[in-house]
Design a protein around this motif. Structure first.
Motif, mmCIF file in Angstrom:
data_model
loop_
_atom_site.group_PDB
_atom_site.id
_atom_site.type_symbol
_atom_site.label_atom_id
_atom_site.label_comp_id
_atom_site.label_asym_id
_atom_site.label_seq_id
_atom_site.Cartn_x
_atom_site.Cartn_y
_atom_site.Cartn_z
ATOM 1 N N ASP A 33 0.817 -1.223 0.000
ATOM 2 C CA ASP A 33 0.000 0.000 0.000
ATOM 3 C C ASP A 33 0.846 1.267 0.000
ATOM 4 N N GLY A 34 2.075 1.174 -0.509
ATOM 5 C CA GLY A 34 2.992 2.295 -0.431
ATOM 6 C C GLY A 34 3.041 3.138 -1.686
ATOM 7 N N PHE A 35 4.218 3.701 -1.962
ATOM 8 C CA PHE A 35 4.404 4.657 -3.052
ATOM 9 C C PHE A 35 5.428 4.116 -4.049
ATOM 10 N N VAL A 36 5.207 4.422 -5.323
ATOM 11 C CA VAL A 36 6.137 4.021 -6.370
ATOM 12 C C VAL A 36 6.291 5.171 -7.360
ATOM 13 N N LEU A 37 7.362 5.101 -8.161
ATOM 14 C CA LEU A 37 7.635 6.174 -9.118
ATOM 15 C C LEU A 37 8.203 5.587 -10.422
ATOM 16 N N PRO A 38 7.384 4.874 -11.185
ATOM 17 C CA PRO A 38 7.856 4.320 -12.452
ATOM 18 C C PRO A 38 7.705 5.304 -13.606
ATOM 19 N N PHE A 39 8.339 4.978 -14.713
ATOM 20 C CA PHE A 39 8.026 5.668 -15.964
ATOM 21 C C PHE A 39 8.022 4.665 -17.106
ATOM 22 N N PRO A 156 1.905 -12.965 -7.964
ATOM 23 C CA PRO A 156 1.345 -12.065 -6.948
ATOM 24 C C PRO A 156 1.939 -10.662 -6.976
ATOM 25 N N CYS A 157 1.913 -10.019 -8.137
ATOM 26 C CA CYS A 157 2.498 -8.675 -8.260
ATOM 27 C C CYS A 157 1.549 -7.630 -7.686
ATOM 28 N N GLY A 158 2.105 -6.454 -7.392
ATOM 29 C CA GLY A 158 1.289 -5.312 -7.023
ATOM 30 C C GLY A 158 0.747 -4.632 -8.267
ATOM 31 N N ILE A 159 0.238 -3.422 -8.091
ATOM 32 C CA ILE A 159 -0.456 -2.749 -9.186
ATOM 33 C C ILE A 159 0.434 -1.781 -9.958
ATOM 34 N N PHE A 175 3.892 9.166 -10.120
ATOM 35 C CA PHE A 175 3.884 9.053 -8.661
ATOM 36 C C PHE A 175 2.548 8.451 -8.265
ATOM 37 N N LEU A 176 2.595 7.188 -7.843
ATOM 38 C CA LEU A 176 1.367 6.433 -7.565
ATOM 39 C C LEU A 176 1.284 6.084 -6.100
ATOM 40 N N ASP A 177 0.163 6.454 -5.493
ATOM 41 C CA ASP A 177 -0.178 5.999 -4.154
ATOM 42 C C ASP A 177 -0.938 4.685 -4.327
ATOM 43 N N CYS A 178 -0.320 3.584 -3.944
ATOM 44 C CA CYS A 178 -0.895 2.268 -4.222
ATOM 45 C C CYS A 178 -2.053 1.912 -3.301
ATOM 46 N N GLU A 258 12.043 2.647 1.933
ATOM 47 C CA GLU A 258 11.853 2.823 0.496
ATOM 48 C C GLU A 258 10.693 3.772 0.214
ATOM 49 N N ASP A 259 9.612 3.644 0.973
ATOM 50 C CA ASP A 259 8.512 4.598 0.824
ATOM 51 C C ASP A 259 9.006 6.030 1.023
ATOM 52 N N GLN A 260 9.829 6.234 2.047
ATOM 53 C CA GLN A 260 10.345 7.578 2.308
ATOM 54 C C GLN A 260 11.255 8.051 1.179
#
Length: 367
Positions: A33-39, A156-159, A175-178, A258-260
């Motif tokens: 339920d954290g944060f990610v930053l893909p492109f 079982p991947c995340g989103i 910037f995605l809030d999962c 990692e979230d931070q």
């Protein structure tokens, strides 16, 4: 699309494409339920498709050099599971999915941690939604593609991967809030800053990736249970330090830190301080190596060589146990960094790596 015409003897009704992705930072945080930053990458999976008037699907894959057919009565395995899973997930969500003939080509490298599976799912999903005129808003599509991979294909991947493949914009990181699934498109014009993101495909074979990935997810869920919280998104450094099981503590510490790092990276990019995200990238890799234990010798060597050659930061990207490394470097230094990694690999007897410069691209689209 010439491949479709060659296979089926007619032109397709349309052609759709969805990209692979790299994750700038935020690894194994999505299912917490954290944060990610893909492109999104310029490399993409392309699907030519035409409707059929029966509930049957015929799919040809250039990469697999194989043609499969299926209907609703069977479970499909192998690469076809990612196609059949999309049909299944759409039907489970109540949509009248059109039968179709499809031809698939892709230049997203397989097994490199660049989300070739999400690119396939997203391209097929976009094609079927358009062909059938299905009322499925773009912001709801990643969750459905994720369900295809989780519940049908069994990964079982995340989103994050599906969100990047569908929702990214060119020149931006996502910037995605999962938890809330809210997104913000963060400007990421690295070239304007005189920089480049060098992707180094280490060619390291993925080792036990499915079982190890599932084990990491289970450990995170257990750590959250021990802490009495819904997900590690809600943990703090102090609460993690109180976990008595040393393995669970390390796993949880990676997620919290990692979230931070994602939040800190976004803040720097908003201020236009692209170069300054380098140390956060390197810290992310250290955490993946030491706390989450998902790196392999090839990716560790690539990170070390890239930084020694002048990269501002470097990290493994993707689920781990092989795959690619990202290195942030001056535009005119990418050849130097790539050569240093290649030399390091040759010295260690590793297979030659394959580097390319990644330019943030756009998400799934009809061509």
């Amino acid at each position: 699309m010439k491949q479709f015409a060659a296979v089926y003897g007619a032109d397709p009704e349309g052609v759709w494409a969805a990209p692979g992705r790299v994750n700038l930072i935020g690894e194994h945080t999505d299912y917490n339920d954290g944060f990610v930053l893909p492109f999104a990458l310029p490399q993409r999976t392309v699907v030519g498709a035409s409707m059929l008037d029966t509930q049957q699907w015929t799919v040809w894959s250039e990469q697999a050099d194989e043609r499969i057919e299926f209907d609703l009565s069977e479970h499909v395995s192998g690469w076809g599971a990612y196609v059949a899973g999309v049909v299944w997930a759409l039907r489970e969500a109540g949509f009248d999915v059109p039968g179709a003939r499809m031809a698939i080509t892709s230049d997203v490298p397989l097994g490199a941690g660049l989300s070739s599976s999400a690119a396939l799912e997203s391209a097929v999903l976009t094609a079927l939604v358009d062909l059938g005129g299905l009322d499925l808003p773009v912001d709801e599509r990643p969750a459905l593609a994720q369900r295809a991979e989780n519940d049908y294909a069994g990964m079982p991947c995340g989103i994050m991967d599906q969100s990047a493949s569908i929702r990214c914009r060119a020149g931006h990181a996502l910037f995605l809030d999962c938890r809330s699934l809210e997104v913000e498109h963060i400007p990421f014009d690295v070239a304007a800053a005189g920089l480049a993101v060098l992707v180094i495909d280490t060619k390291a074979p993925h080792r036990h990736v499915t079982g190890e990935y599932a084990a990491r997810r289970a450990a995170c869920e257990e750590a959250a249970r021990v802490l009495g919280i819904p997900a590690l998104r809600d943990a703090t450094p102090d609460s993690v330090a109180a976990i008595t099981d040393p393995v669970l503590q390390r796993r949880a510490r990676h997620v919290v830190t990692e979230d931070q790092r994602v939040i800190d990276t976004v803040a720097l990019l908003r201020d236009g301080r692209v170069r300054d995200i380098g140390p956060l990238m390197t810290a992310s890799h250290t955490s993946m190596r030491d706390d989450f234990e998902i790196t392999v010798p090839e990716v560790d060597a690539a990170v070390e060589a890239a930084i020694s050659a002048g990269a501002y930061g470097a990290r493994m990207t993707g689920g781990g146990f092989g795959g690619c490394v990202l290195a942030l470097a001056d535009t005119d230094a990418t050849d130097t960094v790539a050569a240093a990694v290649a030399e390091s690999f040759a010295t260690r007897g590793f297979a030659p790596p394959e580097p390319f410069v990644a330019i943030p691209g756009h998400g799934a689209v009809r061509l």
